[in-house]
Each structure stands twice: as structure tokens, then as C-alpha cells.
Design a protein around this motif. Structure first.
Motif, PDB file in Angstrom:
ATOM      1  N   SER A 147       0.833  -1.207   0.000  1.00 33.79           N
ATOM      2  CA  SER A 147       0.000   0.000   0.000  1.00 33.79           C
ATOM      3  C   SER A 147       0.865   1.254   0.000  1.00 33.79           C
ATOM      4  CB  SER A 147      -0.957  -0.003   1.190  1.00 33.79           C
ATOM      5  OG  SER A 147      -0.239   0.044   2.399  1.00 33.79           O
ATOM      6  N   ASN A 148       2.016   1.213   0.661  1.00 34.19           N
ATOM      7  CA  ASN A 148       2.924   2.364   0.634  1.00 34.19           C
ATOM      8  C   ASN A 148       3.523   2.537  -0.760  1.00 34.19           C
ATOM      9  OD1 ASN A 148       2.489   2.971   3.294  1.00 34.19           O
ATOM     10  ND2 ASN A 148       4.309   1.912   4.044  1.00 34.19           N
ATOM     11  N   ARG A 163       0.888   4.113  -2.928  1.00 36.04           N
ATOM     12  CA  ARG A 163       0.742   5.541  -2.645  1.00 36.04           C
ATOM     13  C   ARG A 163       1.872   6.359  -3.261  1.00 36.04           C
ATOM     14  NH1 ARG A 163       0.324   5.834   3.346  1.00 36.04           N
ATOM     15  NH2 ARG A 163      -0.709   3.834   3.218  1.00 36.04           N
ATOM     16  N   GLU A 169       1.332   6.504  -7.067  1.00 34.35           N
ATOM     17  CA  GLU A 169       0.261   7.441  -7.412  1.00 34.35           C
ATOM     18  C   GLU A 169       0.731   8.883  -7.268  1.00 34.35           C
ATOM     19  OE1 GLU A 169      -2.912   6.274  -4.835  1.00 34.35           O
ATOM     20  OE2 GLU A 169      -3.609   4.689  -6.188  1.00 34.35           O
TER      21      GLU A 169
END
Length: 123
Positions: free
Chosen positions: A19-20, A23, A26
Motif C-alpha cells: 500500500s505504501n 501511494r 500514485e
């Protein structure tokens, strides 16, 4: 038995966490998109400035396409002369600024007209 520190990939602060990484990716994409938009805007401004500079060098007007289309938004060239002539002759027509009259050429009197053949018979 290994794995000792494998639990760290599940922690919120770990850069190896999926998830990091998502992020970060993105954020990089967003920054790249903003940079591209800024570059395109700078190129567009440069082209517009070059066009205006060229127009000034040629002795023309500046302002781009808007200046060349200004005639569409102003009154017709002969309208002011017609108003002066009608005002001087004492014509008190109350049609305001509309060159087609108060109803724009459409009204109830259109239905009251007789065909040309019927008008000739009535005479």
C-alpha cells in the motif's frame, strides 16, 4: 524457523509495504501529470507571445482571434447612420434597439394575412 523480521512488511511505516508503494507510485504519477500540464501551458503561452510579437512586427493588431471576430459582437456598420436619419426625419417608431422591431418580425398579425389571390378578389 526464519523470518525474524518478515512482520515488518505489514507495518504501516515500511517502504516495502504494498500500500505504501502504491501511494508513492500514485504521487509520482500525479506529480508527472502536473509537470506535463505546466510544460504544455508554458509552450502555449510562448506560442501566443510569439504570435503577438509577429503581429506587432507586421504592424497589425494584437489580441489574436478575438480581435478579428470583434465585428460579430458590435452593431452593424450602417445601424448608427439609420438611427440618426430616422431620428432627424421625426419618425417616432418605438422599436428600441432591435432592428427588427418590438416583436422581431413575428407576431399575431402573421395569421391575419390573406393569401394574394384572396386579396385580389376582395379589391
Amino acid at each position: 524457523m526464519g523470518g525474524g523480521l518478515a512482520f515488518l512488511t505489514k507495518k504501516q511505516f515500511n517502504p516495502a509495504n504494498i500500500s505504501n508503494q502504491k501511494r508513492v507510485w500514485e504521487a509520482e504519477q500525479r506529480a508527472e501529470k502536473e509537470a506535463k500540464a505546466a510544460r504544455e501551458r508554458a509552450e502555449q503561452l510562448k506560442r501566443e507571445r510569439d504570435d503577438e510579437e509577429l503581429a506587432r512586427a507586421r504592424g497589425g493588431r494584437t489580441g489574436g482571434d478575438r480581435a478579428s471576430l470583434g465585428f460579430m459582437y458590435g452593431p452593424p456598420p450602417g445601424l448608427a447612420d439609420e438611427k440618426k436619419a430616422s431620428g432627424a426625419a421625426g419618425d417616432d417608431s418605438d422599436d428600441g434597439d432591435d432592428p427588427f422591431g418590438p416583436r422581431g418580425g413575428f407576431g399575431d398579425d402573421v395569421d391575419d394575412r390573406k393569401p394574394a389571390a384572396a386579396a385580389a378578389d376582395a379589391s
